[in-house]
Each structure stands twice: as C-alpha cells, then as structure tokens.
Write a protein that holds these residues in place. Structure first.
Motif, short mmCIF file in Angstrom:
data_model
loop_
_atom_site.label_atom_id
_atom_site.label_comp_id
_atom_site.label_asym_id
_atom_site.label_seq_id
_atom_site.Cartn_x
_atom_site.Cartn_y
_atom_site.Cartn_z
N TRP A 78 44.08 29.17 42.22
CA TRP A 78 43.89 30.43 42.97
C TRP A 78 43.72 31.57 41.98
CZ3 TRP A 78 43.77 32.47 47.95
CH2 TRP A 78 44.03 33.84 48.07
N GLN A 79 42.77 32.44 42.27
CA GLN A 79 42.66 33.69 41.51
C GLN A 79 42.25 34.78 42.48
OE1 GLN A 79 39.46 34.32 38.44
NE2 GLN A 79 41.21 34.52 37.07
N ASN A 80 42.97 35.91 42.42
CA ASN A 80 42.64 36.98 43.36
C ASN A 80 41.35 37.68 42.96
OD1 ASN A 80 43.46 38.63 41.25
ND2 ASN A 80 45.11 39.62 42.37
N LYS A 81 40.86 38.50 43.86
CA LYS A 81 39.57 39.15 43.66
C LYS A 81 39.58 40.09 42.46
CE LYS A 81 38.04 41.46 47.30
NZ LYS A 81 37.36 41.68 48.59
N GLU A 82 40.74 40.72 42.25
CA GLU A 82 40.86 41.70 41.16
C GLU A 82 41.06 41.04 39.79
OE1 GLU A 82 41.86 43.07 45.08
OE2 GLU A 82 42.92 41.59 43.86
N LYS A 83 41.28 39.73 39.78
CA LYS A 83 41.55 38.95 38.55
C LYS A 83 42.85 39.37 37.87
CE LYS A 83 37.61 37.26 39.53
NZ LYS A 83 37.69 36.59 40.82
N THR A 84 43.79 39.90 38.67
CA THR A 84 45.09 40.30 38.12
C THR A 84 46.17 39.25 38.39
OG1 THR A 84 45.56 41.48 40.19
CG2 THR A 84 44.63 42.77 38.38
N PHE A 85 45.84 38.22 39.17
CA PHE A 85 46.83 37.18 39.49
C PHE A 85 46.11 35.84 39.60
CE2 PHE A 85 49.34 34.54 42.36
CZ PHE A 85 50.61 34.69 41.84
N THR A 86 46.51 34.90 38.73
CA THR A 86 45.94 33.56 38.73
C THR A 86 47.07 32.55 38.86
OG1 THR A 86 44.18 34.32 37.27
CG2 THR A 86 44.46 31.95 37.46
N LEU A 87 46.83 31.51 39.64
CA LEU A 87 47.85 30.53 39.96
C LEU A 87 47.25 29.13 39.87
CD1 LEU A 87 50.64 29.80 41.31
CD2 LEU A 87 49.55 30.29 43.50
N VAL A 88 47.92 28.24 39.13
CA VAL A 88 47.50 26.84 39.04
C VAL A 88 48.72 25.96 39.30
CG1 VAL A 88 46.53 25.02 37.57
CG2 VAL A 88 45.70 27.37 37.35
N GLY A 89 48.53 24.92 40.09
CA GLY A 89 49.61 23.98 40.35
C GLY A 89 49.18 22.57 39.99
N LEU A 90 50.08 21.84 39.33
CA LEU A 90 49.85 20.42 38.99
C LEU A 90 51.00 19.60 39.56
CD1 LEU A 90 48.97 20.77 35.18
CD2 LEU A 90 47.41 20.96 37.13
#
Length: 453
Positions: free
Chosen positions: A44-56
């Motif tokens: 997941w990455q928000n539109k503003e590119k201020t928050f990115t999330l990866v899950g494994l």
C-alpha cells in the motif's frame, strides 16, 4: 522482550516488536518475501507518497462470508485482539490490511471465488515507511504461553529479509508478452447500458454504474512484484495497492479515496464525472472546462457529494464541502473532484464510515440499494473486489481506505481488468463503452497491452 498488545477472550496473545531501519525500499522488501511468502503479501502507498506499507506473511487472518454484518464482524475481531493497547508508546502500531467484495450478495461463479466477502490480515513482518523513516515490525499472534524461542526465530528471519532487501541483487522479473485479449460480455454490457438508461428515464433509479471486464493472457506467469512496480511507474499520482491471496493478486493504482481517519479528523472525496486528457495543453483545458460545465457529469458528481455529505453530517461536526468541484487530472483522464472533511463527533469507527460510504454513487448508483440490485442483475459478472473498499486500520483506529478501481486481478498467466461508468438518463451505450476504454488504459499499459481492438 516484545511488547504484548493484550489478551483476547480466546487466549490468543499478540506480541509485536518494531525496529527502525535506516534505508529500505518498499518494492525490494516486498520482493524479498517472494520465496517464503508468495501469496501472503500486501502493498500500500498513499497518493501523497508519505505513507507506504508492506506486509509479508500472515500472523493472523480475519475473514468472513457475511452479507449485512461483515464490517462490524471485522471491526469487533480487530478491536478484541487490540483490546488492551500497547503498554508503552511505540513508533508504529500493528496494522490490519485487506478489503471487502463489492457485493456480498452476488453469487455468480468467477475468478474471485477464492476471495471471501471480507479478507484482512495482520502480517508477520510489517514495513512502514512514514516521513522517510522506515520501521519493520514483527507481529506474532499465538495460543502458546511460552513464545520466546519462536520470536527469536522471527527476529533472525526479519534480519535476513532486511538484508536481502538492502544488499542482495533481487530477481528481475521480465514482463511477459501479451498473447490474448478478450472483451468479456461486450454485447451484454451494451444491452445492460440500454436497459438501465430506460429504467432511469422511467424514474426507477437516478443513476447506475455499469462495469465490464477484459481478460488478458500472457505467455508466462506475471509476477506480483513486477505488476506493482509497473503500476507505480504508470500512475505515480494515485494510490498503489496490492493484496495477494494464494496464487492471485488484486492490485491497482486508484485515484479515489473512500475515507481516511486520523486523530479524530475524517476526509473523503467526491470523484465522479470524467473526460479524457487532451492531446496538447490547449485541448486539455478545453476538455476540462467543458467537463466543469457539463450537465450530465455535474449531475452525476452531485449525487456522490450529496451522499457523502449525508454520511458526514451523521457522524461528524464541522463538515467542510466546497460549493463547486474542481478538476483532478491524472495521466489518462480528468475527473470532477470535491474534497470533503470533518471531525468525528461521536465514537464512530473507520469501519462504520466504510460501511456507510460503500458503494458511493460513483461506483454503485443512486439510490444505493436499488442500484446495486440492478448491477447484480444487469452486469452478469462478479465484480469481486473491483470498485470495493481496500485499505488499512491500526490499533488506534486510524487508517485509510481507497476504492479499488483502475485495477486488475492477476492469476499466473491471466489478468482480469475491470472498468465502469455512471449511467444517467442522457447516457449512450457506445459513448459509455468508449469511456471504459479510457479507464482501462492505465492497467493495460501496466500489463503491456494497448487499446487496439
């Protein structure tokens, strides 16, 4: 020792531990999980590119096949597992990520059959990049009373994943060649638009969104990491999401926020009414100006704004809505756009907003119940998670959901693309078909296709 977020009635224990990492690529971390966690990852990455999330990996799965209580079921289970907050303040809260199907009452067998009505996961290894700082968390949910050995193994695996993402030369998956393309149910789509337009003219409903699907076939398996990376390059101004389940991934680059909750502040957006981009800046401006004054598109847009206003007036105070829409211009298309915000005035949860807002008239129609029933009957397909809420929530109840459009379901050598448009009294089936062609472009380019019939 890791900190525990408390204990459920079911005796489950939820342990979490977070470390800060100096430099880490989200795409590299996602790819680092390919060998051990393929089919159990999200991005997941928000539109503003201020928050990115990866899950494994899956520390825990929350899913259901419910219809009317699916939102509250997920909300309750998440609240239970986070019942007692972390004993000490931490940099990053545990996060639940997932999505809902568009219409849980649609029982048409399809490529979506392995996706339940609701599917959410707590990842075993969670990467959050916020304000250019990277944090990797281990989440461990267990019935075992003694977990120190298991947690130590997870620490070793976490360190190996970080090392792989930082240092090793990762596999570069070539984009396979497109060898087949099928417009699915094209005649049925055109007929559905005609029938729905007739129902609208007869005042059965005000607006219905009718969608259609493309099936693409490749000469080799299309890797999830390649699809997500390509989508990020094609649509840098949009949300980027990917949710794997077994041998499939639902991914896309959507321009549309459904709702965001942060520190008691709520944001949504009306996004409906669209036109293509111009071949040059002058034509682009002419098309945009005509969209801003087009009666059909303004009416379609107002349905969405009025519906969101109603929800915000119920759950919020200090609601702010501009009197006129502005333009949102992205690579292939211009949209009418109205931002909406407010402050939560009672103990409303993010899931209550998601339930109340989905589907907006931009993806379903108006009135909602009647429109969704017509979609179920007329489209003759199952939308699955297309045009449905996808996003995340943390242990504090903050989070964000987008609408899963400009998206595709990828399964090995096949991709299923979806696009739709709002049908109103003035609609023409051929014009609506052309509008869906424009909306297919981002995903077609991402996957290596083009718009030639």
């Amino acid at each position: 020792m890791p900190k525990t977020t408390g204990q459920m009635k079911t005796t489950l224990r939820f342990y979490t531990e977070t470390i800060e990492v100096s430099r880490l690529s989200a795409h590299a971390f996602f790819e680092a999980g390919d060998e051990s966690y393929k089919g159990k990852r999200f991005f997941w990455q928000n539109k503003e590119k201020t928050f990115t999330l990866v899950g494994l990996g899956h520390a825990h799965i929350f899913s259901n096949e419910l219809e009317d209580t699916r939102y509250s079921d997920i909300a309750t289970k998440w609240k239970e597992i986070c019942q007692t907050s972390l004993k000490e303040k931490v940099d990053v809260s545990p996060i639940l990520f997932g999505g809902f199907s568009f219409d849980p009452k649609n029982k048409i067998a399809s490529e979506w059959d392995t996706f339940p009505s609701s599917f959410f996961v707590v990842s075993t290894f969670q990467l959050v990049i916020k304000n250019e700082q990277a944090y990797v968390s281990i989440n461990y949910i267990t019935n075992e009373e003694e977990s120190s050995e298991a947690f130590e193994r997870l620490r070793m695996e976490r360190d190996a994943l970080i090392h792989t993402a930082q240092v090793k030369e990762l596999k570069v998956h070539a984009k396979p060649s497109l060898i087949g393309r099928e417009d699915r149910l094209k005649d049925e789509y055109l007929q559905a638009v005609e029938e729905v337009t007739s129902q609208i003219r007869n005042n059965v409903v005000n607006k219905v969104v009718i969608g259609r699907s493309l099936k693409l076939t490749f000469d080799d398996t299309f890797a999830s990491s390649t699809a997500i990376y390509n989508a990020s390059m094609e649509q840098p101004e949009s949300y980027l999401f990917g949710l794997e389940k077994d041998d499939k991934i639902f991914f896309g680059s959507t321009p549309e926020r459904l709702v965001k909750v942060e520190n008691g502040h709520v944001q949504s957006a009306g996004l409906a009414g669209s036109v293509r981009r111009g071949k040059n800046s002058m034509e682009d401006k002419e098309l945009g100006d005509s969209l801003l004054s087009d009666r059909k598109n303004l009416g379609e847009h107002q349905f969405v704004v009025d519906m969101i206003r109603k929800v915000f007036n119920q759950y919020c105070e200090d609601v702010k809505i501009p009197s006129r829409p502005k333009l949102m211009k992205i690579r292939d298309i211009q949209h009418l756009f109205t931002p909406i915000e407010g402050k939560i005035k009672k103990e409303a949860s993010l899931f209550e907003f998601v339930e109340s807002l989905h589907p907006t008239p931009a993806l379903g129609g108006e009135p909602r119940r009647e429109a969704v029933a017509i979609i179920r009957e007329s489209e003759q397909m199952n939308r699955g998670y297309y045009a449905a809420p996808i996003g995340w929530i943390n242990a504090e109840g903050d989070g964000e959901f987008a609408v899963g459009i400009r998206s595709a379901l990828l399964e090995n050598q096949h991709a299923y693309l979806f696009a739709g448009g709002g049908i109103v009294a003035e609609s023409s089936s051929l014009e609506e078909f052309e509008e869906t062609r424009v909306k297919f472009r981002p995903m077609l380019r991402t996957l290596g296709g083009n718009m030639n019939e």
